[in-house]
Design a protein around this motif. Structure first.
Motif, mmCIF file in Angstrom:
data_model
loop_
_atom_site.group_PDB
_atom_site.id
_atom_site.type_symbol
_atom_site.label_atom_id
_atom_site.label_comp_id
_atom_site.label_asym_id
_atom_site.label_seq_id
_atom_site.Cartn_x
_atom_site.Cartn_y
_atom_site.Cartn_z
ATOM 1 N N UNK A 101 0.835 -1.200 0.000
ATOM 2 C CA UNK A 101 0.000 0.000 0.000
ATOM 3 C C UNK A 101 0.870 1.251 0.000
ATOM 4 N N UNK A 102 1.901 1.265 0.849
ATOM 5 C CA UNK A 102 2.794 2.434 0.916
ATOM 6 C C UNK A 102 3.472 2.688 -0.420
ATOM 7 N N UNK A 103 3.956 1.604 -1.031
ATOM 8 C CA UNK A 103 4.646 1.774 -2.316
ATOM 9 C C UNK A 103 3.663 2.230 -3.384
ATOM 10 N N UNK A 104 2.478 1.643 -3.394
ATOM 11 C CA UNK A 104 1.467 2.047 -4.382
ATOM 12 C C UNK A 104 1.179 3.545 -4.272
ATOM 13 N N UNK A 105 1.017 4.049 -3.066
ATOM 14 C CA UNK A 105 0.732 5.471 -2.877
ATOM 15 C C UNK A 105 1.903 6.342 -3.319
ATOM 16 N N UNK A 106 3.124 5.868 -3.066
ATOM 17 C CA UNK A 106 4.295 6.611 -3.518
ATOM 18 C C UNK A 106 4.354 6.649 -5.043
ATOM 19 N N UNK A 107 4.088 5.508 -5.662
ATOM 20 C CA UNK A 107 4.059 5.451 -7.128
ATOM 21 C C UNK A 107 3.029 6.435 -7.710
ATOM 22 N N UNK A 108 1.855 6.525 -7.065
ATOM 23 C CA UNK A 108 0.845 7.474 -7.536
ATOM 24 C C UNK A 108 1.344 8.919 -7.408
#
Length: 512
Positions: A415-422
Motif C-alpha cells: 500500500x505504501x509503495x502504491x501510494x508513492x508510485x501514484x
C-alpha cells in the motif's frame, strides 16, 4: 604456496559456498595483498561482488583473473555474466562463445549463452542450446526449468508439459517446476497435481525457496477452485516467507523521489544530444500486473511495430550510474548527461535484429526516471498503464517475482509503495505536460475498440485491424502475464479483488 595460504584459500571457498559473501570480499582483499597473482582468489572475489550486485568491481576482478591466467575459462564465463548484468550484451556473447570454443562441452557457458539468447528474444537458438545440454546431461535441474519457460513463452505448451513432466519425475523436489506446471493447469478440473503439492509440503524436508514456490502455486490452485480462504492462506505464507529474505525500506524510496523532485525543480528536462536515428520508441510502463503486457501486445501487433519486451536497459543504466546508496548521485548525473545515451540504446538493440521503424520497450518501473529519459529521448512516446488499486495490489500479492523488490510481499508495504508510485506519476504528468498517455486497464477492457484506436493514434501510427487481435501476436511473452496475453480481451479480472475482501483488510480499508 605455503600451507597457510592454501588453508586461507580453502576457507574463502567454503565461506563462499555457504553464502558469506561479505567475509569472502573482506578476506580476499587482505589475501590478495600477499598473493596478488592468484587468479582463483580474484575469481572468487569477483563472484562474491557479482552476487551482491557490485557489478563494476566484479568485472575488474574477473579481468585481473584472466590477465593472470588466460586459460581460466571459469573466470571468462563469470565475466560474461557480469557484462550481461551491466547491459553489455555483445561483450557477454563474446565471453560465452569464447568459452565454448575453448571447451565445446563447457556446460556453464552453453547455458549462459542460451539464457542470453532468451533475453534477446532468440528463442529458437536458446531452445536448441538447452536441448543440446539436456542430450549430454539429463541431471541439470535448471535446464528443465529454463527450457520449459522458453517453450511456454513461445506458446509451445505441449512441449513445455513434456519437459515439466520429465523434470518432476527426475527432480521431485524441484518446486520451480511445480510452479511452472501450475501456470498451465486449471485446477477446477484437475486434482492430481494439487494433491502432490500438498504431499510435498507435509514431508517437511523442503528448504524455504522450495516452499515459497509451492505456496504460490497452491494459492493459484485453490483460487482456480474458488476456495479463496485456502488460496489466500497459501498466498500469505508465500509472501511472508519471501519477504523475510529481502531487504526493503520505503523511506529509501521516498528519499530518492524527493531527490528527483528537487533536481527537476532546478532543471527543465529539455532534450539533449539527439542521435540521428529513424526508429520511434514507445515506452510502456506502470506497476506490475497493470496491463503493460496487454498494451505492448496490442501495439506490437501493428505491422509497423516490433516489440522488444521487458529489456530493462534504461532501468539498469540509471540504477548503475545515477543512483548510489539509494540516493540520486548528482555528480554522476552531470557527467552522464554529456553522453549520447540514445546512440548507446540503439546500438544495444541492434542485437535484437529489429527492422521495423517503431519499437515498444516495456520497462515497468521507468516511472522513477521519466524526466531523465525525456532528456535523452525527447521524441519518444510514453504510455502509462494503470489499474484499479485493489485489483492491482491483489494481483501483485498473488505473484512471485524475480526482481527482489520486498514491497511486493507485505500488504502494508504494498500500500505504501502504491501510494508513492501514484505521487510520482502525479509529479511526472504535471512536469511532462501532455507527453504521457495514461491508459486505464478497465476502460480498455470495457471499450476495447475506441481505446485501442486512441492508443494507436497516440503512437503516431495509422490504424491496423491486427491490433484488435493481439492474442494472435507471435511475440514471445516472458512475464507472469503469459496466460492472459494469449487470450482475447476478457473482463473477469476486473473487481477480482472482491473475492479476497475478507482477507485483504488493509487494502480494502485504504482504497475504498
Amino acid at each position: 604456496m605455503s600451507a597457510n595460504i592454501n588453508k586461507e584459500i580453502e576457507i574463502i571457498i567454503n565461506r563462499f559456498k555457504i553464502g558469506d559473501y561479505d567475509f569472502v570480499i573482506n578476506k580476499s582483499k587482505v589475501l590478495l595483498k600477499k598473493i596478488p597473482n592468484n587468479d582463483l582468489v580474484w575469481n572468487i572475489r569477483g563472484l562474491s561482488l557479482q552476487t551482491i550486485g557490485n557489478i563494476k568491481e566484479s568485472i575488474d576482478c574477473f579481468q585481473k583473473s584472466i590477465n593472470i591466467n588466460p586459460k581460466n575459462i571459469a573466470a571468462k564465463n563469470n565475466l560474461g555474466n557480469s557484462y550481461k548484468y551491466a547491459n553489455q550484451y555483445k561483450l557477454a556473447l563474446d565471453c560465452f562463445e569464447y568459452c565454448i570454443r575453448e571447451d565445446p562441452k563447457y556446460t556453464a557457458s552453453i547455458v549462459n549463452l542460451a539464457n542470453l539468447k532468451v533475453i534477446l528474444n532468440d528463442y529458437e537458438e536458446a531452445i536448441m542450446l538447452y536441448n543440446n545440454v539436456l542430450e549430454e546431461n539429463e541431471n541439470i535441474e535448471s535446464i528443465y526449468v529454463n527450457l520449459a519457460q522458453a517453450y511456454q513463452s513461445t506458446k509451445q505448451f505441449k512441449k513445455a508439459l513434456i519437459i515439466i513432466e520429465k523434470g518432476l519425475k527426475k527432480f521431485p523436489e524441484q518446486t520451480k517446476i511445480d510452479k511452472l506446471l501450475s501456470i498451465q493447469i486449471n485446477y477446477s478440473k484437475e486434482e492430481n497435481h494439487l494433491e502432490k503439492m500438498l504431499y510435498k509440503l507435509k514431508k517437511n524436508n523442503l528448504n524455504d525457496e522450495q516452499k515459497i514456490n509451492l505456496y504460490f502455486a497452491l494459492g493459484k490452485a485453490f483460487e482456480d477452485k474458488k476456495n479463496y480462504k485456502d488460496s489466500f492462506k497459501y498466498y500469505l505464507k508465500g509472501n511472508e516467507l519471501k519477504r523475510e529474505k529481502l531487504k526493503f525500506n520505503i523511506e529509501d524510496k521516498r528519499k530518492l523521489f524527493n531527490d528527483i523532485k528537487k533536481y527537476f525543480s532546478k532543471n527543465t528536462g529539455e532534450g539533449k544530444n539527439i542521435s540521428k536515428n529513424n526508429k520511434n520508441v514507445i515506452f510502456i510502463f506502470g506497476l506490475p500486473r497493470s496491463g503493460t503486457t496487454l498494451i505492448e501486445n496490442i501495439i506490437s501487433s501493428h505491422h509497423k511495430v516490433s516489440g522488444l519486451g521487458e529489456i530493462n536497459y534504461l532501468n539498469k543504466f540509471f540504477n548503475l550510474n545515477f543512483i548510489k546508496n539509494d540516493q540520486l548521485n548528482i555528480d554522476f548525473i552531470e557527467d552522464f548527461l554529456s553522453i549520447d545515451l540514445q546512440k548507446h540504446y540503439f546500438d544495444f538493440i541492434k542485437l535484437f535484429k529489429i527492422n521495423e521503424d517503431f519499437i515498444t520497450d516495456k520497462s515497468l518501473n521507468i516511472y522513477w526516471y521519466l524526466g531523465f529519459i525525456n532528456m535523452f529521448f525527447p521524441k519518444a512516446k510514453f504510455i502509462h498503464c494503470q489499474r484499479e488499486a485493489k485489483d492491482n495490489c491483489l494481483s501483485i500479492f498473488k505473484n512471485l517475482f524475480e526482481d527482489g523488490q520486498g514491497w511486493k510481499y507485505n500488504e502494508s508495504e504494498l500500500i505504501d509503495y502504491y501510494n508513492l508510485y501514484k505521487e510520482i506519476m502525479v509529479f511526472w504528468n504535471k512536469f511532462l505536460d501532455q507527453k504521457i498517455l495514461n491508459i486505464q486497464y478497465e476502460s480498455l477492457i470495457k471499450d476495447n475498440v475506441k481505446n485501442t484506436k486512441n492508443l494507436i493514434n497516440f503512437c503516431g501510427l495509422e490504424w491496423d485491424e491486427n491490433c484488435l487481435n493481439h492474442h494472435q501476436n507471435n511475440m514471445p511473452i516472458k512475464t507472469l502475464s503469459l496466460n492472459q496475453a494469449n487470450k482475447p480481451i476478457y473482463s473477469s479480472s476486473i473487481n477480482s479483488a472482491e473475492n479476497f475482501k475478507p482477507y485483504l483488510k488493509e487494502i480494502f480499508s485504504k482504497f475504498n
